[in-house]
Scaffold this motif. Structure first.
Motif, PDB file in Angstrom:
ATOM      1  N   LEU A  27       0.865   4.128  -2.827  1.00 47.93           N
ATOM      2  CA  LEU A  27       0.692   5.552  -2.517  1.00 47.93           C
ATOM      3  C   LEU A  27       1.837   6.374  -3.098  1.00 47.93           C
ATOM      4  O   LEU A  27       1.615   7.447  -3.674  1.00 47.93           O
ATOM      5  CB  LEU A  27       0.612   5.757  -1.005  1.00 47.93           C
ATOM      6  CG  LEU A  27       0.408   7.187  -0.537  1.00 47.93           C
ATOM      7  CD1 LEU A  27      -0.871   7.784  -1.113  1.00 47.93           C
ATOM      8  CD2 LEU A  27       0.389   7.243   0.978  1.00 47.93           C
ATOM      9  N   ARG A  69       0.834  -1.204   0.000  1.00 53.80           N
ATOM     10  CA  ARG A  69       0.000   0.000   0.000  1.00 53.80           C
ATOM     11  C   ARG A  69       0.869   1.255   0.000  1.00 53.80           C
ATOM     12  O   ARG A  69       0.559   2.232  -0.687  1.00 53.80           O
ATOM     13  CB  ARG A  69      -0.944   0.020   1.211  1.00 53.80           C
ATOM     14  CG  ARG A  69      -2.036  -0.997   1.147  1.00 53.80           C
ATOM     15  CD  ARG A  69      -3.052  -0.600   0.099  1.00 53.80           C
ATOM     16  NE  ARG A  69      -4.119  -1.595   0.088  1.00 53.80           N
ATOM     17  CZ  ARG A  69      -5.297  -1.385  -0.442  1.00 53.80           C
ATOM     18  NH1 ARG A  69      -5.585  -0.250  -1.007  1.00 53.80           N
ATOM     19  NH2 ARG A  69      -6.204  -2.327  -0.427  1.00 53.80           N
ATOM     20  N   ASP A  70       1.968   1.237   0.765  1.00 50.60           N
ATOM     21  CA  ASP A  70       2.882   2.387   0.784  1.00 50.60           C
ATOM     22  C   ASP A  70       3.490   2.614  -0.594  1.00 50.60           C
ATOM     23  O   ASP A  70       3.604   3.761  -1.056  1.00 50.60           O
ATOM     24  CB  ASP A  70       3.991   2.186   1.810  1.00 50.60           C
ATOM     25  CG  ASP A  70       3.513   2.301   3.245  1.00 50.60           C
ATOM     26  OD1 ASP A  70       2.363   2.756   3.471  1.00 50.60           O
ATOM     27  OD2 ASP A  70       4.283   1.923   4.151  1.00 50.60           O
ATOM     28  N   SER A 121       1.290   6.586  -6.817  1.00 49.07           N
ATOM     29  CA  SER A 121       0.179   7.493  -7.080  1.00 49.07           C
ATOM     30  C   SER A 121       0.616   8.953  -6.936  1.00 49.07           C
ATOM     31  O   SER A 121       0.292   9.794  -7.780  1.00 49.07           O
ATOM     32  CB  SER A 121      -0.969   7.190  -6.117  1.00 49.07           C
ATOM     33  OG  SER A 121      -1.993   8.128  -6.264  1.00 49.07           O
ATOM     34  N   SER A 122       1.358   9.245  -5.890  1.00 49.49           N
ATOM     35  CA  SER A 122       1.840  10.616  -5.675  1.00 49.49           C
ATOM     36  C   SER A 122       2.744  11.053  -6.811  1.00 49.49           C
ATOM     37  O   SER A 122       2.628  12.177  -7.331  1.00 49.49           O
ATOM     38  CB  SER A 122       2.583  10.709  -4.343  1.00 49.49           C
ATOM     39  OG  SER A 122       1.717  10.478  -3.275  1.00 49.49           O
TER      40      SER A 122
END
Length: 85
Positions: free
Chosen positions: A38, A34-35, A41-42
């Motif tokens: 993220l 998940r990290d 995505s960023s």
């Protein structure tokens, strides 16, 4: 590492068949993945701009589908392991 005792008791009861170590390992991998997602995505938003509401909704739907598939595979794995025993 310190884990609150009430949380540890709850995890032990949920992880009884797999064991605490396997449960924690799976949770850490899930968190790491998940990290990474993220972070990706960023980066993509920095490069290509923010997501539209439609894109965001579609992404969350895909994540829900992936989570459901993961749960299905885990349940099948538990079922198969039970039959082999």
């Amino acid at each position: 590492m310190t884990i609150p005792e009430d949380l540890l008791d709850e995890i032990r009861s949920e992880a009884a068949e797999r064991g605490l170590s396997a449960y924690v390992t799976e949770a850490l991998r899930f968190k790491r993945d998940r990290d990474r997602l993220l972070e990706l995505s960023s980066w993509m938003q920095e490069e290509h701009g923010p997501l539209s509401e439609e894109e965001r909704t579609a992404a969350f739907e895909e994540l829900e589908d992936l989570d459901a598939e993961h749960e299905r595979r885990r349940a099948v794995g538990k079922h198969d392991a039970g039959e082999a025993a």
